[in-house]
Design an enzyme around this catalytic site. Structure first.
Site, short mmCIF file in Angstrom:
data_model
loop_
_atom_site.label_atom_id
_atom_site.label_comp_id
_atom_site.label_asym_id
_atom_site.label_seq_id
_atom_site.Cartn_x
_atom_site.Cartn_y
_atom_site.Cartn_z
N VAL A 52 0.86 -1.18 0.00
CA VAL A 52 0.00 0.00 0.00
C VAL A 52 0.90 1.22 0.00
O VAL A 52 1.98 1.22 0.62
CB VAL A 52 -0.95 0.01 1.21
CG1 VAL A 52 -1.58 1.38 1.43
CG2 VAL A 52 -2.05 -1.03 1.03
N CYS A 53 0.46 2.27 -0.70
CA CYS A 53 1.16 3.54 -0.73
C CYS A 53 2.59 3.36 -1.26
O CYS A 53 2.82 2.60 -2.19
CB CYS A 53 1.11 4.20 0.65
SG CYS A 53 1.40 5.97 0.69
N THR A 54 3.57 4.01 -0.64
CA THR A 54 4.94 3.93 -1.14
C THR A 54 5.64 2.63 -0.78
O THR A 54 6.82 2.45 -1.09
CB THR A 54 5.77 5.13 -0.64
OG1 THR A 54 5.67 5.21 0.78
CG2 THR A 54 5.28 6.42 -1.26
N GLY A 82 -1.90 -1.09 -3.57
CA GLY A 82 -2.88 -0.06 -3.29
C GLY A 82 -2.24 1.30 -3.39
O GLY A 82 -1.03 1.45 -3.18
N ALA A 83 -3.04 2.31 -3.67
CA ALA A 83 -2.54 3.68 -3.80
C ALA A 83 -2.30 4.27 -2.40
O ALA A 83 -1.91 3.55 -1.48
CB ALA A 83 -3.51 4.50 -4.63
#
Length: 226
Positions: free
Chosen positions: A98-100, A147-148
């Site tokens: 998720v994310c970075t 995921g963003a």
């Protein structure tokens, strides 16, 4: 199935705790919060999290998960972490983030040739690693699922459990959490926010993003020459 969820200093806890809240509802999954050792980990906001396993004693991952956060910058050049992720990814049913966290997977060479997503401010940096950046909330490419930014972790986890256990059980988990978001404001993504607000946030984070980009470029170069 064992879910190996990476903990590290400076992570964003919601990247992890959002998915955790979904996954813990499925008794077929054994969740493991794993760090280099079993010392308490402090997230970027000061929340302290306790690992349940270390790199040395955690099980083999059926699902490997990496959250993002400011501390992710250091991980892109942390040989011990990258080697651990490569080992754990071998034979895993899903390799996820998720994310970075996707930039950490990319630095380990685990997203090369795949499509993936990331927080919108850093999405383009995936391209340094031979990854195809995709502006979507959740991206699935074969057994890679990403995921963003931050809050997308819940969407990511619901998508994952739907893949594993079917849509009806995923819907039940969503209902149990009363996950029916109605944010008080329009503008939670650069596509819906006012342009001046987007540019204001870009400007406010420019120095940090410059640092992240520099490390990402170094990590990509090391991956390509290694």
């Amino acid at each position: 199935m064992d879910v190996v969820m990476l903990l590290y200093p400076g992570m964003t806890q919601l990247d992890l705790t959002g998915p955790y809240e979904v996954l813990v509802q499925f008794k077929e999954l054994s969740l493991h919060l794993v760090s280099k050792d079993r010392d308490t980990v402090t997230d970027s906001g000061g929340l302290r999290l306790t690992p349940t396993a270390s790199f040395a004693d955690c099980p083999k991952a059926g699902i490997l998960f990496v959250p993002g956060g400011p501390g992710q910058i250091a991980l892109m050049e942390d040989a011990e972490v990258l080697a651990f992720l490569r080992r754990q990814a071998e034979g895993a049913t899903y390799v996820t983030s998720v994310c970075t966290g996707s930039l950490v997977l990319a630095a380990a060479g685990l997203l090369t040739g795949y499509s993936a997503t990331c927080h919108w401010l850093s999405l383009y940096q995936l391209g340094f690693f031979g990854v195809v950046p995709v502006k979507e909330r959740v991206v699935i490419d074969r057994n890679r699922m990403t995921g963003a930014g931050v809050t997308s972790g819940i969407d990511f986890a619901l998508t994952l459990v739907a893949q594993l256990f079917g849509e009806e059980r995923a819907k039940r988990a969503q209902l149990a959490m009363e996950y029916d978001p109605k944010p008080p404001f329009v503008g939670g993504s650069p596509g819906s926010a006012a342009p001046e607000l987007v540019e204001s946030l870009r400007a406010a984070t420019a120095s940090f993003q410059k640092e992240r980009e520099a490390v990402a470029r170094r990590a990509a170069a090391a991956l390509n020459t290694g």
